[in-house]
Motif scaffolding. Structure first.
Motif, short mmCIF file in Angstrom:
data_model
loop_
_atom_site.label_atom_id
_atom_site.label_comp_id
_atom_site.label_asym_id
_atom_site.label_seq_id
_atom_site.Cartn_x
_atom_site.Cartn_y
_atom_site.Cartn_z
N CYS A 1 0.87 -1.19 0.00
CA CYS A 1 0.00 0.00 0.00
C CYS A 1 0.90 1.24 0.00
CB CYS A 1 -0.90 0.00 1.24
SG CYS A 1 -1.77 1.56 1.44
N ASN B 1 -3.44 1.26 7.73
CA ASN B 1 -2.61 1.33 6.53
C ASN B 1 -1.26 1.96 6.89
OD1 ASN B 1 -5.44 1.24 5.85
ND2 ASN B 1 -4.89 1.68 3.73
N CYS C 1 -4.15 8.27 -0.19
CA CYS C 1 -4.29 7.10 -1.05
C CYS C 1 -4.43 7.59 -2.48
CB CYS C 1 -5.52 6.30 -0.63
SG CYS C 1 -6.07 5.18 -1.93
N GLU D 1 -11.34 8.05 2.58
CA GLU D 1 -10.03 8.41 2.04
C GLU D 1 -10.16 9.40 0.88
OE1 GLU D 1 -7.87 4.87 0.97
OE2 GLU D 1 -8.01 4.06 2.99
N CYS E 1 -6.91 0.08 -7.56
CA CYS E 1 -5.68 -0.07 -6.78
C CYS E 1 -4.88 -1.21 -7.40
CB CYS E 1 -6.01 -0.37 -5.32
SG CYS E 1 -4.50 -0.61 -4.36
FE1 SF4 Z 1 -3.56 1.55 -0.12
FE2 SF4 Z 1 -5.32 3.05 -1.43
FE3 SF4 Z 1 -4.73 0.64 -2.34
FE4 SF4 Z 1 -6.18 0.95 -0.11
S1 SF4 Z 1 -6.76 1.52 -2.17
S2 SF4 Z 1 -4.48 -0.46 -0.42
S3 SF4 Z 1 -5.20 2.76 0.76
S4 SF4 Z 1 -3.32 2.37 -2.17
#
Ligand code: SF4
Ligand code: 13P
Length: 303
Positions: A88, A116, A173, A201, A261
């Motif tokens: 992450c 996180n 994020c 977020e 993601c």
């Molecule tokens: Fe990390 Fe954002 Fe992926 Fe969640 S969505 S794992 S906060 S990068």
């Protein structure tokens, strides 16, 4: 004749039995991985499951900090992260030495770390939180000043509901932070009857436009129980699979089809199968770090 996916599913089920393993998957995982998992959930649900689960091996289909949390909460178990590259980026935005620096600068403040974060950062924190309990966690503290890290957007969301002085770290994020008010206007124009749910977020200006703000599993529960039929979903698009499975009669549109993601998408059935065959990649946390981080996570679970 079984196709490739069915063969992999079959092999995973055999290996799960052989290894006495359970598969935990986050709501953002690809559909095939969610479908093979024993438990699918948000960060808090998966942390709770990782603590109480009865098995020898936990296969964590998510990102690194989630597997570390499982390892910390259940030290006797073998914890596997099928894709070792699944990290992450937000968790990498703050280091333990930076938390120590903040403590020196604000000696009266409590340190609240979003889950996180790395195990080292958790070990320097008073308490952890997830997107579903951040407000309750901050409100449970005696201190009036709270260092909140690493997510500036979650910090600003919490500050709306708290009388405490919130000192945010400037992490974010990349998936949620790039959703903009223009995306909301476009989605609202396309689906005027739909309710807008967003993850905390997201940027404050996006949160201002939402009908509801919630963790990933909170969104699924809300869609299933709400009287409305249509929803615009402001989070990573992997959640649409769970929504379709759990509330098939509802119609859900992604707020942004770019909200992907890439880290959460690194895990697939081949990697899950390989990790069960080889019992690798295995996630471990040094004992002294785990012992200190556990206090902050357990304190959160008690809130
Ligand atoms: Fe990390 Fe954002 Fe992926 Fe969640 S969505 S794992 S906060 S990068
Ligand atoms: P949830 O705890 O809501 O599942 O969120 C985890 C996460 O990584 C959001 O980006």
């Amino acid at each position: 004749m079984m196709n490739m996916t069915e063969k992999l599913q079959d092999r995973i089920l055999q290996l799960k039995q052989k290894r006495n393993a359970m598969i935990l998957a986050h709501n953002y995982q690809i559909p095939e991985v969610q479908d093979i998992a024993d438990i699918v959930g948000d960060s808090l649900e998966l942390a709770r499951a990782a603590k109480s689960i009865e098995c020898d091996v936990i296969v964590f289909c998510g990102v690194d900090f989630m597997a570390e949390t499982a390892c910390i909460l259940n030290p006797g178990k073998t914890v596997l992260l099928p894709s070792i590259e699944a990290c992450c980026p937000m968790a990498a935005m703050i280091r333990a030495d930076e938390v120590r620096m903040l403590r020196r600068r604000f000696p009266d403040a409590a340190v609240v770390s979003y889950v996180n974060t790395t195990a080292e950062v958790k070990a320097e924190s008073d308490i952890c939180c997830t997107s579903s309990n951040a407000i309750q966690v901050v409100e449970s503290l005696d201190q009036e000043q709270v260092i909140f890290l690493p997510d500036k957007n979650l910090a600003s969301y919490v500050a709306r509901f708290s009388s405490k002085e919130i000192l945010p770290w400037q992490g974010y994020c990349f998936v949620h932070d790039r959703i903009r008010p223009e995306d909301v206007l476009k989605a609202r124009r396309a689906h005027p009857d739909a309710k807008l749910l967003v993850h905390p977020e997201c940027r404050p200006e996006v949160i201002d436009m939402a009908d509801m703000v919630s963790s990933t599993s909170g969104m699924i529960k809300h869609v299933c129980s709400a009287p409305e039929e249509e929803f615009i979903i402001g989070t990573e698009i992997g959640i649409l699979h769970g929504l379709k499975k759990q509330c098939p009669e509802k119609i859900c549109y992604p707020l942004s089809s770019q909200a992907i993601c890439t880290n959460m998408k690194r895990t697939d059935l081949t990697k899950v199968c390989e990790s069960l065959e080889l019992l690798q990649p295995r996630i471990t946390v040094p004992e002294d770090v785990a012992n200190r981080a556990r206090k902050a996570i357990e304190r959160m679970l008690e809130v």
